[in-house]
Scaffold this active site. Structure first.
Site, PDB file in Angstrom:
ATOM      1  N   ALA A 122       0.726  -1.243  -0.075  1.00 50.54           N
ATOM      2  CA  ALA A 122       0.064  -0.217   0.162  1.00 50.54           C
ATOM      3  C   ALA A 122       0.839   1.416   0.061  1.00 50.54           C
ATOM      4  O   ALA A 122       0.311   2.427  -0.135  1.00 50.54           O
ATOM      5  CB  ALA A 122      -0.916   0.064   1.248  1.00 50.54           C
ATOM      6  N   TYR A 123       2.168   1.131   0.230  1.00 50.64           N
ATOM      7  CA  TYR A 123       2.861   2.605   0.133  1.00 50.64           C
ATOM      8  C   TYR A 123       2.848   3.111  -0.958  1.00 50.64           C
ATOM      9  O   TYR A 123       3.552   2.499  -2.021  1.00 50.64           O
ATOM     10  CB  TYR A 123       4.291   2.226   0.742  1.00 50.64           C
ATOM     11  CG  TYR A 123       4.331   1.712   2.375  1.00 50.64           C
ATOM     12  CD1 TYR A 123       3.342   1.888   3.155  1.00 50.64           C
ATOM     13  CD2 TYR A 123       5.650   1.098   2.760  1.00 50.64           C
ATOM     14  CE1 TYR A 123       3.406   1.671   4.487  1.00 50.64           C
ATOM     15  CE2 TYR A 123       5.651   0.642   4.108  1.00 50.64           C
ATOM     16  CZ  TYR A 123       4.782   1.006   4.731  1.00 50.64           C
ATOM     17  OH  TYR A 123       4.964   0.550   6.180  1.00 50.64           O
ATOM     18  N   SER A 124       2.468   4.281  -1.193  1.00 52.99           N
ATOM     19  CA  SER A 124       2.397   5.047  -2.518  1.00 52.99           C
ATOM     20  C   SER A 124       1.761   4.226  -3.558  1.00 52.99           C
ATOM     21  O   SER A 124       2.412   4.056  -4.606  1.00 52.99           O
ATOM     22  CB  SER A 124       3.793   5.855  -2.921  1.00 52.99           C
ATOM     23  OG  SER A 124       4.232   6.366  -1.958  1.00 52.99           O
ATOM     24  N   LYS A 132       4.103  -6.243   2.996  1.00 51.87           N
ATOM     25  CA  LYS A 132       2.862  -6.252   3.936  1.00 51.87           C
ATOM     26  C   LYS A 132       1.612  -6.552   2.916  1.00 51.87           C
ATOM     27  O   LYS A 132       1.559  -6.052   1.916  1.00 51.87           O
ATOM     28  CB  LYS A 132       2.837  -5.407   4.896  1.00 51.87           C
ATOM     29  CG  LYS A 132       3.850  -4.814   5.658  1.00 51.87           C
ATOM     30  CD  LYS A 132       3.664  -4.004   6.595  1.00 51.87           C
ATOM     31  CE  LYS A 132       4.785  -3.376   7.210  1.00 51.87           C
ATOM     32  NZ  LYS A 132       5.386  -2.182   6.066  1.00 51.87           N
TER      33      LYS A 132
END
Length: 323
Positions: free
Chosen positions: A60-62, A88
């Site tokens: 989900a990061y960026s 993750k």
């Protein structure tokens, strides 16, 4: 840099993990402070040259671009078998049903997407980003076990949740002969110590390696409360975490750092790393000194008096970080 075992596993990791949430495409996701690829690569290189072999990101990061940038950087700069790569799953990656969570469908889809973005055939540590209360834990643990047995992950880990939820997940895995979690990535620092009540003792007893997120409290422990930064101004999640933090703790960090002649970050990180359950705090770096301070903190041993001074102003805090 010396290494240590990740919890009770045989896996050797650096005692500092580079957190890669700040690396990605700035208009993809919700992090206004995100660094571009060229700048991000410099921090990956700095970490590798310092002996850090442990890197943590998330799908989900960026919007997945952190995985892409980190994957390309590590492919260019390091041997795959010499690094420990973690990512993750859980946060929504697309609109509509089954776009996030920990169902079998979501896990099986997202591991393949993460591997594609990272440019590798496996991750060393695959973590659930939060506990999914809408999916039976049996379904989640069996799916994660199948990911490991398919060779797509070497180990699995969990992140912020209640201790009873973590214990239940481990019990379900053990009962069925499935893969158990070997790490807990939880919220832990000098101004947020609620994890000491149950989660940290549970992990220590069960040999689970703790890899805390926000060990510097989003920079809160590195500067005076009145000071600002681009991240402090735009980090909406961070704004929810430390409204009731004890200023006395921050003052104690400042005093001890001044007496020692070191930056505050070194004192705060040395305190986190001393906990016997902690394998490696996850440190984000957006300036070269961030990594330098993290590495230097490993050689800073706090005295018993200093530890008492740091800990005594703390008061119980509302539970933060599970949602």
């Amino acid at each position: 840099m010396r290494t240590r075992k990740l919890g009770s596993t045989g896996l050797d990791v650096s005692p500092i993990c580079l957190g890669c949430m700040s690396y990605g495409v700035s208009d993809r996701g919700t992090h206004a402070w995100t660094l571009d690829e060229d700048t991000s690569r410099g921090f990956v290189r700095q970490a590798l040259e310092a002996g850090i072999n442990f890197f943590d990101t998330a799908n989900a990061y960026s919007d997945g671009t952190s995985e892409e940038i980190v994957g390309r950087a590590l492919a260019d700069m390091a041997r795959r078998d010499e690094i420990v790569l973690a990512t993750k799953v859980y946060m929504p990656m697309r609109k509509g049903p089954n776009g996030g969570g920990l169902s079998r469908k979501a896990i099986m889809h997202e591991i393949d997407q993460s591997l594609r973005r990272l440019g590798t055939d496996h991750v060393d540590l695959y973590q659930i980003h939060r506990f999914d209360t809408r999916t039976p834990i049996e379904e989640t643990m069996e799916a994660l076990h199948d990911v490991v047995k398919a060779g797509k992950a070497r180990y699995i880990g969990a992140s912020s949740m209640w201790a009873w939820q973590f214990a239940k997940a481990q019990h379900v895995a053990e009962t069925h002969g499935w893969t158990r979690f070997v790490t807990m990535q939880n919220h832990y620092n000098l101004v947020y110590r609620e994890e000491e009540r149950e989660m940290m003792p549970l992990c220590l007893d069960q040999g689970v390696g703790v890899i805390p997120w926000s060990p510097l409290a989003r920079g809160f422990l590195t500067r005076d409360p009145a000071e600002s930064s681009a991240r402090k101004e735009t980090d909406e999640f961070g704004k929810t975490l430390y409204a009731t933090a004890d200023r006395g703790v921050i003052d104690a960090v400042a005093r001890i750092a001044a007496e020692r002649g070191v930056p505050r970050a070194q004192v705060a990180l040395a305190w986190v790393s001393k906990h016997p359950a902690v394998s490696a705090p996850i440190v984000g770096a957006t300036k070269p000194e961030h990594l330098a301070d993290a590495i230097a903190s490993l050689d800073l041993t706090l005295t018993a008096d200093e530890i008492r001074e740091l800990e005594s102003p703390y008061t119980p805090q509302p539970v933060q970080g599970h949602a």
